[in-house]
Motif scaffolding. Structure first.
Motif, mmCIF file in Angstrom:
data_model
loop_
_atom_site.group_PDB
_atom_site.id
_atom_site.type_symbol
_atom_site.label_atom_id
_atom_site.label_comp_id
_atom_site.label_asym_id
_atom_site.label_seq_id
_atom_site.Cartn_x
_atom_site.Cartn_y
_atom_site.Cartn_z
ATOM 1 N N UNK A 91 27.313 152.467 62.135
ATOM 2 C CA UNK A 91 27.228 151.054 62.524
ATOM 3 C C UNK A 91 25.894 150.842 63.222
ATOM 4 N N UNK A 92 25.119 149.868 62.745
ATOM 5 C CA UNK A 92 23.827 149.555 63.362
ATOM 6 C C UNK A 92 23.977 148.301 64.217
ATOM 7 N N UNK A 93 23.666 148.438 65.493
ATOM 8 C CA UNK A 93 23.827 147.362 66.473
ATOM 9 C C UNK A 93 22.452 146.892 66.926
ATOM 10 N N UNK A 94 22.213 145.596 66.836
ATOM 11 C CA UNK A 94 20.971 145.028 67.326
ATOM 12 C C UNK A 94 21.127 144.547 68.755
ATOM 13 N N UNK A 95 20.141 144.831 69.598
ATOM 14 C CA UNK A 95 20.154 144.377 70.987
ATOM 15 C C UNK A 95 18.790 143.800 71.329
ATOM 16 N N UNK A 96 18.764 142.897 72.298
ATOM 17 C CA UNK A 96 17.489 142.379 72.794
ATOM 18 C C UNK A 96 16.822 143.419 73.678
ATOM 19 N N UNK A 97 15.504 143.457 73.664
ATOM 20 C CA UNK A 97 14.766 144.439 74.442
ATOM 21 C C UNK A 97 14.980 144.287 75.937
ATOM 22 N N UNK A 98 14.793 145.387 76.654
ATOM 23 C CA UNK A 98 14.880 145.444 78.112
ATOM 24 C C UNK A 98 16.277 145.080 78.608
ATOM 25 N N UNK A 99 17.292 145.509 77.879
ATOM 26 C CA UNK A 99 18.667 145.210 78.274
ATOM 27 C C UNK A 99 19.251 146.354 79.079
ATOM 28 N N UNK A 100 19.692 146.066 80.289
ATOM 29 C CA UNK A 100 20.356 147.070 81.137
ATOM 30 C C UNK A 100 21.708 146.524 81.574
ATOM 31 N N UNK A 101 22.376 145.857 80.656
ATOM 32 C CA UNK A 101 23.630 145.181 80.950
ATOM 33 C C UNK A 101 24.740 146.201 81.211
ATOM 34 N N UNK A 102 25.350 146.195 82.413
ATOM 35 C CA UNK A 102 26.440 147.151 82.680
ATOM 36 C C UNK A 102 27.646 146.943 81.776
ATOM 37 N N UNK A 103 27.898 145.710 81.348
ATOM 38 C CA UNK A 103 29.008 145.459 80.429
ATOM 39 C C UNK A 103 28.748 146.118 79.074
ATOM 40 N N UNK A 104 27.471 146.162 78.666
ATOM 41 C CA UNK A 104 27.136 146.825 77.410
ATOM 42 C C UNK A 104 27.381 148.323 77.517
ATOM 43 N N UNK A 105 27.114 148.887 78.683
ATOM 44 C CA UNK A 105 27.386 150.311 78.896
ATOM 45 C C UNK A 105 28.881 150.585 78.813
ATOM 46 N N UNK A 106 29.678 149.690 79.380
ATOM 47 C CA UNK A 106 31.129 149.836 79.309
ATOM 48 C C UNK A 106 31.612 149.717 77.866
ATOM 49 N N UNK A 107 30.994 148.821 77.105
ATOM 50 C CA UNK A 107 31.337 148.669 75.695
ATOM 51 C C UNK A 107 31.027 149.952 74.929
ATOM 52 N N UNK A 108 29.850 150.542 75.190
ATOM 53 C CA UNK A 108 29.474 151.767 74.490
ATOM 54 C C UNK A 108 30.481 152.883 74.755
ATOM 55 N N UNK A 109 30.902 153.012 76.001
ATOM 56 C CA UNK A 109 31.876 154.048 76.344
ATOM 57 C C UNK A 109 33.209 153.795 75.640
ATOM 58 N N UNK A 110 33.673 152.550 75.666
ATOM 59 C CA UNK A 110 34.966 152.212 75.062
ATOM 60 C C UNK A 110 34.930 152.423 73.549
ATOM 61 N N UNK A 111 33.838 152.015 72.908
ATOM 62 C CA UNK A 111 33.761 152.140 71.450
ATOM 63 C C UNK A 111 33.698 153.603 71.037
ATOM 64 N N UNK A 112 32.979 154.406 71.824
ATOM 65 C CA UNK A 112 32.907 155.836 71.510
ATOM 66 C C UNK A 112 34.272 156.509 71.663
ATOM 67 N N UNK A 113 35.027 156.085 72.666
ATOM 68 C CA UNK A 113 36.367 156.653 72.840
ATOM 69 C C UNK A 113 37.256 156.312 71.641
ATOM 70 N N UNK A 114 37.140 155.083 71.158
ATOM 71 C CA UNK A 114 37.950 154.659 70.016
ATOM 72 C C UNK A 114 37.520 155.346 68.720
ATOM 73 N N UNK A 115 36.202 155.497 68.547
ATOM 74 C CA UNK A 115 35.670 155.972 67.268
ATOM 75 C C UNK A 115 34.618 157.063 67.502
ATOM 76 N N UNK A 116 35.029 158.216 67.975
ATOM 77 C CA UNK A 116 34.057 159.264 68.311
ATOM 78 C C UNK A 116 33.272 159.776 67.110
ATOM 79 N N UNK A 117 33.774 159.568 65.889
ATOM 80 C CA UNK A 117 33.085 160.071 64.700
ATOM 81 C C UNK A 117 32.156 159.033 64.064
#
Length: 284
Positions: A91-117
């Motif tokens: 899955x290719x995800x586009x993000x705006x540059x210079x993003x340090x959004x803590x909610x995005x970090x939480x999303x990354x962790x949650x998505x990896x837990x759901x779909x580690x492969x």
């Protein structure tokens, strides 16, 4: 219960408005209302309190919402596993540059837990393309900011961030507790290159035509202010950097963090990403 009906129910429960839910689902309101009525008949209980004050979940509706989300999440995982078996594991995800959004970090962790492969590839875009490569087919889904032209796209709002005027710390206006865009009339603003989405450009110019230096990246915006006294807009929760400050803008619509994808794209990895994003950004 059909998964499609549960999707309808969750949309109404999250929007608490039948019209907005219908727009989100790309359908008209009457069939949505009928589907919810049939679901209420099926469960034998009222799911929503409808009044002149609006729509609210009943206690039974709140229970069903928890269960429906769990079922839909499970269905997404099934779809992703099937897609993985067919070879769709990226899955290719586009993000705006210079993003340090803590909610995005939480999303990354949650998505990896759901779909580690699933391999998630991130493509960082500059400020000239608020869809982060979505229209060009460079990404599958975008985690970005609005407003922009949504033609042909599906968009979900995740959060609304108040905005302020980005100024030099020694600017006379920096001492104010709040400003209106009219207070910045006549000042040079940073601009995006010609051809940038017009809705996006207008929003970040405070709805007025402006003159000033052309920029492409967040750091270029900050440097234009620092070196030349240019002004512009930025979310209040962004750290402006040394020598700069942010003053709240009164009466300006907030900048909305959104997840967007191409309308009609049924990739199960995208569906699961969108549901994970909504959950992660609404976790508080």
């Amino acid at each position: 219960m059909e998964l499609r009906t549960l999707c309808y129910f969750v949309a109404v429960a999250e929007e608490l408005h039948f019209g907005r839910a219908a727009a989100r689902l790309h359908m008209s309101q009457p069939p949505l209302s009928r589907a919810i009525k049939r679901l209420e008949t099926e469960v034998g209980a009222v799911l929503f309190d409808r009044s002149s004050a609006g729509v609210a979940l009943t206690p039974v509706g709140a229970v069903l919402l928890d269960e429906a989300r769990a079922l839909l999440d499970r269905a997404d995982r099934v779809r992703v596993r099937v897609a993985a078996a067919a070879g769709a594991t990226t899955l290719t995800v586009g993000v705006l540059g210079d993003s340090t959004d803590p909610d995005a970090s939480r999303l990354a962790e949650a998505y990896h837990r759901l779909h580690p492969r699933v391999e998630v590839r991130v493509r960082e875009a500059d400020l000239t393309d608020p869809t982060c490569g979505l229209r060009a087919g460079l990404v599958d889904v975008a985690l970005t900011r609005g407003p922009f032209d949504e033609t042909g796209l599906s968009v979900r709002v995740l959060r609304a961030d108040p905005v302020g005027a980005l100024l030099r710390a020694d600017d006379p206006l920096a001492r104010h507790g709040g400003l209106k865009t009219a207070d910045l009339a006549g000042r040079r603003w940073f601009l995006f290159p010609e051809g940038t989405d017009a809705i996006w450009q207008s929003y970040w110019n405070g709805g007025e035509p402006r003159e000033g230096p052309v920029v492409r990246a967040v750091q270029e915006c900050r440097q234009a202010v620092l070196w030349n006294g240019t002004v512009g807009m930025t979310p209040l929760n962004h750290e402006p950097g040394a020598g700069l400050t942010v003053v709240p803008l009164i009466g300006m619509e907030p900048s909305r963090v959104v997840v967007a994808w191409n309308e009609g794209d049924r990739n199960p990895l995208i569906r699961s990403f969108v549901r994970s994003a909504i959950a992660a950004y609404h976790a508080d």
